[in-house]
Design an enzyme around this catalytic site. Structure first.
Site, short mmCIF file in Angstrom:
data_model
loop_
_atom_site.label_atom_id
_atom_site.label_comp_id
_atom_site.label_asym_id
_atom_site.label_seq_id
_atom_site.Cartn_x
_atom_site.Cartn_y
_atom_site.Cartn_z
N TYR A 115 2.65 4.56 -1.88
CA TYR A 115 1.68 3.46 -1.89
C TYR A 115 2.47 2.16 -1.83
CZ TYR A 115 -1.33 7.15 -3.74
OH TYR A 115 -2.03 8.32 -3.92
N HIS A 138 -5.63 4.76 -0.07
CA HIS A 138 -4.94 5.96 0.41
C HIS A 138 -3.44 5.69 0.50
CE1 HIS A 138 -8.38 8.48 1.37
NE2 HIS A 138 -8.98 7.43 1.90
N LYS A 174 -1.73 9.86 7.57
CA LYS A 174 -0.48 9.30 7.09
C LYS A 174 0.59 9.41 8.17
CE LYS A 174 -1.73 11.14 2.55
NZ LYS A 174 -2.68 10.08 2.26
#
Length: 348
Positions: free
Chosen positions: A284, A295, A326
């Protein structure tokens, strides 16, 4: 009128005369000019023109006229086959491309092909992709990763393109660390007693032992988190004690993972376990509160600098990361130094 070429064994090119320069090079970016209107083609370029029927034949040193089938059959080794498939695929997508070698292009990248942006050719001075081609059974040493595109041809001749790039994770998460919080070392984790709430809520260290309902959480920390906190005096454990336990639990891998964990934290990025995604970390970049957590952006897999990738594993990692929105990043650790590489699927 169809043209035919003549194979030059010494230079490993196919020479084509007549109006070849106007017909093949100037209008469609094949080969490089010789004297007059003659051009030289790389074998893969000649094979593509034979395949399309634009070149009638190639005459070898013995005077044999070779069509596409016989010309391809005489080309030795595995690399020619996979390179031809990628060359033909990109041509069918509207790209011009040349071997990454002189005199096709000046100052070529250390790769197989230079792919030019749509609408451009070798004379325009711009390269869209530096392209490397491998088969699915060709391993990729980590020290051979290069910025550009990796094309992997599988056993059924399907092609997967990967965008390979440097990726330096950066974030803005900052958390003031406490001083000497009481902590106990368990078998493979650490419990931190009565830490400030901000350590979890703002820094996202550990998980509350109490679950979601807590006033002042007691934190369960991983050995990585605990080693990082101990080295900075935030908990009352000796850092070497925690490191030693980490090495007992997972060997030298612990040192590599701690090196990456610490570097991410120092860059303002919060790393958390990537176990659910089959990775070392999920990250993060901007954490203000765990109550408003977005997310994670990256999945990070940690490897030694001398690691050798199998294309099948690369494909699995990249597809998994894409499926959970991602980007897959590989952290290659050499001593205490780290190289960061990202891989993403690419549709040319």
């Amino acid at each position: 009128m169809s043209l035919e070429g003549r194979y030059d064994d010494e230079a490993d090119v196919v020479r084509v005369g007549g109006d070849a320069r106007q017909r093949y090079h100037d209008s469609r970016g094949y080969g490089y000019p010789l004297s007059g209107n003659e051009i030289a083609l790389a074998p893969v370029e000649a094979a593509h023109l034979l395949f399309r029927g634009d070149l009638e034949a190639v005459v070898d040193a013995d005077g044999n006229r070779l069509g596409f089938r016989s010309f391809v059959a005489r080309e030795p080794g595995e690399e020619f086959g996979v390179r031809f498939l990628v060359y033909a695929d990109l041509r069918s997508r509207g790209f011009y491309l040349s071997p990454a070698a002189e005199p096709w292009i000046d100052d070529p990248p250390a790769t197989d092909f230079a792919v030019f942006p749509r609408g451009m050719g070798p004379g325009d001075g711009e390269i869209g992709y530096a392209l490397r081609v491998i088969g699915e059974r060709t391993d990729v040493p980590a020290d051979e990763l290069r910025k550009g595109v990796l094309a992997v041809v599988d056993e059924e001749s399907e092609i997967t393109y990967f965008d390979v790039d440097r990726r330096d994770p950066e974030g803005s998460t900052t958390t003031a660390l406490p001083d000497g919080c009481a902590a106990d070392l368990l078998a493979d984790r650490v419990v931190v007693w009565e830490p400030p709430v901000e350590l979890y809520e703002g820094g996202f260290y550990g998980q509350p032992l109490e679950g979601r309902e807590y006033d002042r959480p007691t934190l369960q920390c991983s050995l990585l988190e605990a080693a990082y906190l101990a080295e900075r005096g935030a908990i009352d454990l000796e850092s070497e004690t925690v490191r030693r336990r980490g090495r007992d639990v997972e060997g030298e891998r612990f040192h590599r993972r701690l090196t990456v964990y610490a570097e991410l934290r120092d860059r303002g990025v919060v790393p958390k376990t990537g176990y659910k995604f089959g990775a070392d970390f999920r990250t993060y970049a901007h954490v203000e509160s765990v109550d408003d957590l977005g997310h994670s952006e990256l999945l990070i897999r940690v490897h030694p600098a001398e690691y050798v990738f199998e294309p099948r594993d690369l494909s699995l990692d990249v597809r998994l990361a894409h499926g959970v929105r991602k980007t897959m990043v590989f952290a290659l650790v050499d001593g205490d130094g780290i190289e960061w590489w990202s891989l993403e699927r690419l549709t040319p």
